[in-house]
Enzyme design. Structure first.
Site, mmCIF file in Angstrom:
data_model
loop_
_atom_site.group_PDB
_atom_site.id
_atom_site.type_symbol
_atom_site.label_atom_id
_atom_site.label_comp_id
_atom_site.label_asym_id
_atom_site.label_seq_id
_atom_site.Cartn_x
_atom_site.Cartn_y
_atom_site.Cartn_z
ATOM 1 N N SER A 108 0.856 -1.189 0.000
ATOM 2 C CA SER A 108 0.000 0.000 0.000
ATOM 3 C C SER A 108 0.890 1.237 0.000
ATOM 4 O O SER A 108 2.033 1.182 0.485
ATOM 5 C CB SER A 108 -0.837 -0.028 1.279
ATOM 6 O OG SER A 108 -1.213 1.266 1.652
ATOM 7 N N SER A 109 0.352 2.366 -0.493
ATOM 8 C CA SER A 109 1.158 3.591 -0.519
ATOM 9 C C SER A 109 1.411 4.133 0.888
ATOM 10 O O SER A 109 2.273 4.991 1.063
ATOM 11 C CB SER A 109 0.487 4.654 -1.388
ATOM 12 O OG SER A 109 -0.814 4.923 -0.921
ATOM 13 N N CYS A 110 0.688 3.631 1.893
ATOM 14 C CA CYS A 110 0.884 4.148 3.252
ATOM 15 C C CYS A 110 2.175 3.649 3.894
ATOM 16 O O CYS A 110 2.510 4.054 4.999
ATOM 17 C CB CYS A 110 -0.313 3.848 4.139
ATOM 18 S SG CYS A 110 -0.461 2.120 4.532
ATOM 19 N N TYR A 137 -0.975 -0.874 10.159
ATOM 20 C CA TYR A 137 -1.135 -1.492 8.833
ATOM 21 C C TYR A 137 0.154 -1.332 8.020
ATOM 22 O O TYR A 137 0.627 -2.284 7.383
ATOM 23 C CB TYR A 137 -2.315 -0.813 8.136
ATOM 24 C CG TYR A 137 -2.618 -1.334 6.760
ATOM 25 C CD1 TYR A 137 -3.205 -2.576 6.577
ATOM 26 C CD2 TYR A 137 -2.328 -0.571 5.622
ATOM 27 C CE1 TYR A 137 -3.498 -3.051 5.306
ATOM 28 C CE2 TYR A 137 -2.624 -1.038 4.348
ATOM 29 C CZ TYR A 137 -3.205 -2.277 4.194
ATOM 30 O OH TYR A 137 -3.487 -2.747 2.934
ATOM 31 N N LYS A 141 2.653 -4.155 6.412
ATOM 32 C CA LYS A 141 2.946 -4.219 4.974
ATOM 33 C C LYS A 141 4.446 -4.111 4.708
ATOM 34 O O LYS A 141 4.968 -4.741 3.789
ATOM 35 C CB LYS A 141 2.172 -3.124 4.226
ATOM 36 C CG LYS A 141 0.678 -3.421 4.129
ATOM 37 C CD LYS A 141 0.431 -4.642 3.257
ATOM 38 C CE LYS A 141 -1.006 -5.040 3.162
ATOM 39 N NZ LYS A 141 -1.200 -6.298 2.418
ATOM 40 N N HIS A 180 -12.996 3.407 2.577
ATOM 41 C CA HIS A 180 -12.127 4.509 2.180
ATOM 42 C C HIS A 180 -12.993 5.654 1.671
ATOM 43 O O HIS A 180 -14.202 5.516 1.506
ATOM 44 C CB HIS A 180 -11.147 4.049 1.099
ATOM 45 C CG HIS A 180 -10.030 3.238 1.648
ATOM 46 N ND1 HIS A 180 -10.028 1.865 1.630
ATOM 47 C CD2 HIS A 180 -8.880 3.608 2.276
ATOM 48 C CE1 HIS A 180 -8.913 1.432 2.209
ATOM 49 N NE2 HIS A 180 -8.210 2.466 2.603
HETATM 50 P P1 GDP Z 1 -6.291 7.311 3.919
HETATM 51 O O1 GDP Z 1 -5.951 7.541 2.468
HETATM 52 O O2 GDP Z 1 -5.524 6.208 4.542
HETATM 53 O O3 GDP Z 1 -6.196 8.589 4.717
HETATM 54 O O4 GDP Z 1 -7.786 6.772 3.993
HETATM 55 P P2 GDP Z 1 -9.251 7.265 3.564
HETATM 56 O O5 GDP Z 1 -9.507 6.939 2.142
HETATM 57 O O6 GDP Z 1 -10.171 6.648 4.573
HETATM 58 O O7 GDP Z 1 -9.288 8.846 3.796
HETATM 59 C C1 GDP Z 1 -8.714 9.751 2.887
HETATM 60 C C2 GDP Z 1 -9.085 11.176 3.248
HETATM 61 O O8 GDP Z 1 -10.485 11.410 2.958
HETATM 62 C C3 GDP Z 1 -8.888 11.565 4.711
HETATM 63 O O9 GDP Z 1 -8.402 12.896 4.748
HETATM 64 C C4 GDP Z 1 -10.322 11.499 5.254
HETATM 65 O O10 GDP Z 1 -10.525 12.325 6.401
HETATM 66 C C5 GDP Z 1 -11.108 12.028 4.060
HETATM 67 N N1 GDP Z 1 -12.551 11.740 4.065
HETATM 68 C C6 GDP Z 1 -13.542 12.645 3.844
HETATM 69 N N2 GDP Z 1 -14.743 12.102 4.002
HETATM 70 C C7 GDP Z 1 -14.531 10.782 4.290
HETATM 71 C C8 GDP Z 1 -15.408 9.692 4.538
HETATM 72 O O11 GDP Z 1 -16.634 9.809 4.546
HETATM 73 N N3 GDP Z 1 -14.835 8.470 4.781
HETATM 74 C C9 GDP Z 1 -13.467 8.300 4.770
HETATM 75 N N4 GDP Z 1 -12.965 7.076 4.983
HETATM 76 N N5 GDP Z 1 -12.601 9.332 4.564
HETATM 77 C C10 GDP Z 1 -13.134 10.551 4.320
#
Ligand code: GDP
Length: 310
Positions: A108-110, A137, A141, A180
């Site tokens: 994953s990119s994280c 996580y 990874k 996500h």
């Molecule tokens: P990340 O890429 O590991 O940070 O995972 P996410 O895809 O869950 O979140 C990406 C970004 O989108 C973060 O800045 C979240 O706060 C934002 N975000 C905005 N609205 C939402 C939502 O409804 N669900 C999630 N999961 N993230 C959200």
């Protein structure tokens, strides 16, 4: 990979594993093996070792993992670390013991440091502190990458690691606490549209930047690398372009034809400010993605329109 080679896709019910199975089937691979987690719990060494001893797969796509969005990663921290470490260690070691010809491990990119320069090059691995919300996580990874690298060095195993960017597509998770951002916003915006709700809630500030790849493109890239890449260093899989969370929300609103307003919930975390992949290495090997973000969102929105949410 010969068309009749025995290919095990671990995690075939997930978004990534199911896309890899679909792609293999489309290309005429006839000997794909899968097991549900009820049949073989990949966290259980004995179950994994018996399965591999019996089946002896020639090729393994390691798409099984405990995954989730920012909330799930930050809440189920112990599970994300333990489950992923166990799954990877068992499958990678069993692949070595049973002389699997090649294994592809998905990361994953994280895994890259929170404050690494952008775009993220493969060489930035282990050069700084990780983002806290998904550190467990990411640590698991990174352990998977190091297993592949060191089984190659010590035992000569042809195990490779690929790092996909944020993914979306069929069989995604739409549970608002586990998903996500892209599927979460699709669900929230679609629900607001059909229920005539004037605002839609977006977590955080809307300023973080993320890169999104359709999982059908990812599956194609994985098969390409399984055939064409045989080295220790990881390979990024992405599009090379990113978008702010606010602009992503606006793009989904356009596709869904939703005319309401965005309301930012600042009590939720932003996570890492940016994670854009450098995809120069993959491009240099000869692969590029085909599905644009807008096309991909249109494709998944068709599925979302058929779903029922509470
Ligand atoms: P990340 O890429 O590991 O940070 O995972 P996410 O895809 O869950 O979140 C990406 C970004 O989108 C973060 O800045 C979240 O706060 C934002 N975000 C905005 N609205 C939402 C939502 O409804 N669900 C999630 N999961 N993230 C959200």
């Amino acid at each position: 990979m010969e068309k009749n080679a025995k290919i095990y896709v671990a995690g075939h019910r997930g978004m990534v594993g199911s896309a890899i199975v679909r792609h293999l089937q489309q290309l005429g691979y006839s000997n794909i093996i899968t097991r549900s987690s009820k049949e073989v719990d990949l966290r259980n060494q004995q179950q994994v070792f018996s399965f591999f001893e019996k089946e002896k797969p020639d090729y393994v796509f390691m798409a099984a993992a405990r995954v989730g969005g920012i909330y799930a990663n930050n809440t189920y921290r112990a599970e994300f670390l333990y489950d992923n470490l166990m799954i990877e260690s068992n499958v990678i070691h069993a692949s070595y013991l049973n002389k699997c010809k090649k294994l592809l491990f998905l990361g994953s990119s994280c895994i890259y440091p929170k404050m690494a320069p952008q775009p993220l090059k493969e060489s930035y691995l282990l050069t700084g502190t990780l983002e806290y919300t998904n550190e467990p996580y990411a640590i698991a990874k990174i352990a998977g990458i190091k297993l592949c690298e060191n089984y190659r060095l010590q035992y000569g195993c042809n195990f490779i690691s690929v790092m996909p960017t944020n993914l979306y597509g069929p069989n995604d998770n739409y549970d608002l606490n586990k998903s996500h951002v892209l599927p979460a916003l699709l669900r929230k915006i679609h629900t607001a549209k059909i229920k005539n709700i004037p605002t839609v809630e977006v977590w955080g500030s809307g300023t973080p930047l993320r890169e999104f790849l359709h999982v059908d493109d990812l599956a194609e890239a994985c098969l390409f690398l399984m055939e064409n890449y045989h080295e220790a260093e990881l390979v990024n899989i992405g599009t090379g372009t990113d978008i702010s969370i606010k602009d992503l929300a606006m793009l989904i609103m356009k596709v869904a034809d939703y005319k309401g307003e965005i309301k930012f919930d600042s009590s939720k975390p932003d996570g890492t400010p940016r994670k854009l992949m450098d995809v120069g290495k993959l491009k240099g090997l000869g692969w590029s993605p085909k599905i644009t973000l807008e096309e991909g969102i249109k494709m998944v929105y068709k599925d979302v329109e058929r779903m029922t949410f509470d």
